[in-house]
Design a protein around this motif. Structure first.
Motif, PDB file in Angstrom:
ATOM      1  N   ILE A 198       0.834  -1.203   0.000  1.00  0.00           N
ATOM      2  CA  ILE A 198       0.000   0.000   0.000  1.00  0.00           C
ATOM      3  C   ILE A 198       0.869   1.253   0.000  1.00  0.00           C
ATOM      4  O   ILE A 198       0.624   2.205  -0.753  1.00  0.00           O
ATOM      5  N   ALA A 199       1.899   1.267   0.830  1.00  0.00           N
ATOM      6  CA  ALA A 199       2.792   2.428   0.896  1.00  0.00           C
ATOM      7  C   ALA A 199       3.476   2.674  -0.432  1.00  0.00           C
ATOM      8  O   ALA A 199       3.645   3.823  -0.859  1.00  0.00           O
ATOM      9  N   THR A 203       3.106   6.310  -2.252  1.00  0.00           N
ATOM     10  CA  THR A 203       4.273   7.184  -2.393  1.00  0.00           C
ATOM     11  C   THR A 203       4.575   7.524  -3.850  1.00  0.00           C
ATOM     12  O   THR A 203       5.329   8.463  -4.107  1.00  0.00           O
ATOM     13  N   ALA A 204       3.990   6.790  -4.772  1.00  0.00           N
ATOM     14  CA  ALA A 204       4.185   7.100  -6.191  1.00  0.00           C
ATOM     15  C   ALA A 204       3.295   8.261  -6.633  1.00  0.00           C
ATOM     16  O   ALA A 204       3.454   8.772  -7.746  1.00  0.00           O
ATOM     17  N   GLN A 205       2.369   8.690  -5.779  1.00  0.00           N
ATOM     18  CA  GLN A 205       1.448   9.759  -6.149  1.00  0.00           C
ATOM     19  C   GLN A 205       2.117  11.121  -6.010  1.00  0.00           C
ATOM     20  O   GLN A 205       2.826  11.383  -5.036  1.00  0.00           O
ATOM     21  N   PRO A 206       1.877  12.003  -6.965  1.00  0.00           N
ATOM     22  CA  PRO A 206       2.513  13.334  -6.934  1.00  0.00           C
ATOM     23  C   PRO A 206       2.232  14.109  -5.650  1.00  0.00           C
ATOM     24  O   PRO A 206       3.065  14.902  -5.212  1.00  0.00           O
ATOM     25  N   CYS A 211       7.343  14.232   0.467  1.00  0.00           N
ATOM     26  CA  CYS A 211       7.332  13.567   1.780  1.00  0.00           C
ATOM     27  C   CYS A 211       8.237  12.340   1.767  1.00  0.00           C
ATOM     28  O   CYS A 211       7.760  11.191   1.753  1.00  0.00           O
ATOM     29  N   PRO A 212       9.564  12.545   1.763  1.00  0.00           N
ATOM     30  CA  PRO A 212      10.463  11.384   1.721  1.00  0.00           C
ATOM     31  C   PRO A 212      10.440  10.549   3.000  1.00  0.00           C
ATOM     32  O   PRO A 212      10.779   9.377   2.982  1.00  0.00           O
TER      33      PRO A 212
END
Length: 408
Positions: A198-199, A203-206, A211-212
């Motif tokens: 899920i993460a 995290t692939a979303q713009p 948010c690293p």
């Protein structure tokens, strides 16, 4: 003739082109170069090779501008049928199999009710082989190759050794599973924690590009967490890092599915919420140890309607969640905490108590600027994330296979 894939710069650039097309859909060659810092000549050369290998296709040129000036852009996109991956989500008494195409889209999905808690290690292996074989026989003729398989499992897994260390879906522990499936299906097999899947998708979303340092908490039957530090998932020595649900809220407290007492999961998971409510509220009948979506929706609705007992139960769940998140903030200082999963249906009923617990647990300086927000569970992101991870892990091999097939 294609350059050998041992040219690492060439390989990196080719993979960058493939992944940009997967993330953004059809893109013009000139835009691919700008997005990836690659020269137009290199993009042209790479796209020519990918076209010859059947990994991308060209769309018809765009319509000319009304002014008639300039050449219309020709967009290229991944060929969905170039390869496929299979994601298997293992849950309590259920497995889901999803086929994803080379562009990362779901092409087929099916569910099977299975008594997972009673399976032996051999029976689990046979079951997975049988179900994956069946879906491949049905779907694989539409694709050039099976690139890989991803097993998405709730609980503690070792991705490195391919071993399910512990899962609430199984009645056994330390089950090596990846190697036998890789040998059977002649492809890479990834074993991943469901929260990490899920993460990976989120995290692939713009919206989360800035948010690293990110924490994703998944609420549902159990509670999972994924931690990204500088953009990289933190999994620990044997894959058991970030087991948020099994950190302690109350020593000697409520019984958790792991067999210990007082875990956060024993208060804020679906089974914990339903267990606390079933003897006090009128709810739909069913397996109280494994509540259905209908049962949980009924409980959530009671809390939203102001039922004091339901509100009390969700308030305690929010408090347990808040104290756990306070520990995460103090330890990792993330940019963002995202709370998602099917259990987010009840987040509004937990939110006030959660924030109160965080404020009580931490001084303001330790809370800092971390944002805490929920993400709607309008689709199951576990398998979508598993598909993305499997494709990313196998893209280089797909390139090699397609180049070898063309030169044969």
């Amino acid at each position: 003739m294609a350059l050998p894939l041992t040219d690492t710069t060439r390989l990196d650039n080719t993979l960058a082109v493939i992944r940009t097309l997967r993330e953004q859909g059809p893109v013009a060659r000139i835009d691919l170069g700008a997005l990836n810092g690659i020269s137009p000549a290199t993009v042209t050369s790479i796209s020519a090779e990918l076209l010859q290998q059947g990994l991308i296709t060209e769309r018809p040129p765009e319509t000319l501008r009304p002014s008639g000036r300039g050449r219309p852009k020709t967009l290229i996109e991944l060929s969905p049928t170039a390869a496929c991956v299979v994601c298997v989500k293992l849950s309590i008494n259920e497995i889901q199999l999803v086929v994803g195409d080379f562009a990362g889209q779901i092409r087929h999905s099916e569910y099977h009710t299975v008594p997972t808690l009673t399976l032996s290690a051999n029976a689990l292996e046979r079951l997975l082989e049988e179900k994956i074989s069946a879906v491949c026989a049905q779907q694989l003729q539409s694709f050039q190759r099976l690139a890989g398989i991803c097993l998405a499992v709730q609980g503690v897994v070792s991705s490195h050794s391919g071993t399910i260390i512990w899962s609430p879906a199984l009645g056994l522990r330390n089950v090596p599973i990846s190697a036998c499936l890789a040998e059977r299906f002649h492809c890479s097999v990834l074993l991943e924690n469901d929260a990490n899947c899920i993460a990976n998708l989120l995290t692939a979303q713009p919206a989360y590009a800035d948010c690293p340092n990110l924490v994703v908490i998944m609420l549902g039957y159990g509670i999972g967490m994924s931690v990204l530090i500088n953009g990289e998932p933190f999994v620990g020595a044997n894959g058991s890092a970030a087991e948020f649900g099994h950190s302690k809220y109350l020593p000697n407290g409520a019984l958790c599915a792991c067999g210990r007492r007082g875990c956060i999961e024993a208060y804020a998971s679906d089974y914990a919420l339903y267990r606390a409510a079933v003897n006090h509220l009128e709810l739909p009948p069913g397996d109280s140890a494994h509540p259905s979506e209908q049962q949980m929706q009924a409980l959530t609705q009671l809390a939203q309607q102001g039922n004091p007992e339901a509100q009390r139960i969700y308030s305690e769940a929010g408090q347990a969640l808040g104290y756990g998140i306070a520990n995460v903030l103090a330890l990792f200082n993330p940019d963002l905490v995202i709370i998602t999963g099917s259990g987010v249906r009840g987040f509004d009923a937990m939110k006030a108590a959660m924030h109160s617990a965080i404020d009580e647990a931490l001084v303001t300086e330790l809370i800092g600027n971390t944002r805490i927000e929920s993400y709607a569970w309008d689709r199951d992101m576990t398998c979508m994330g598993g598909i993305a991870m499997a494709l990313h892990a196998t893209d280089a091999q797909t390139l090699l296979d397609s180049q070898t097939a063309r030169e044969a």
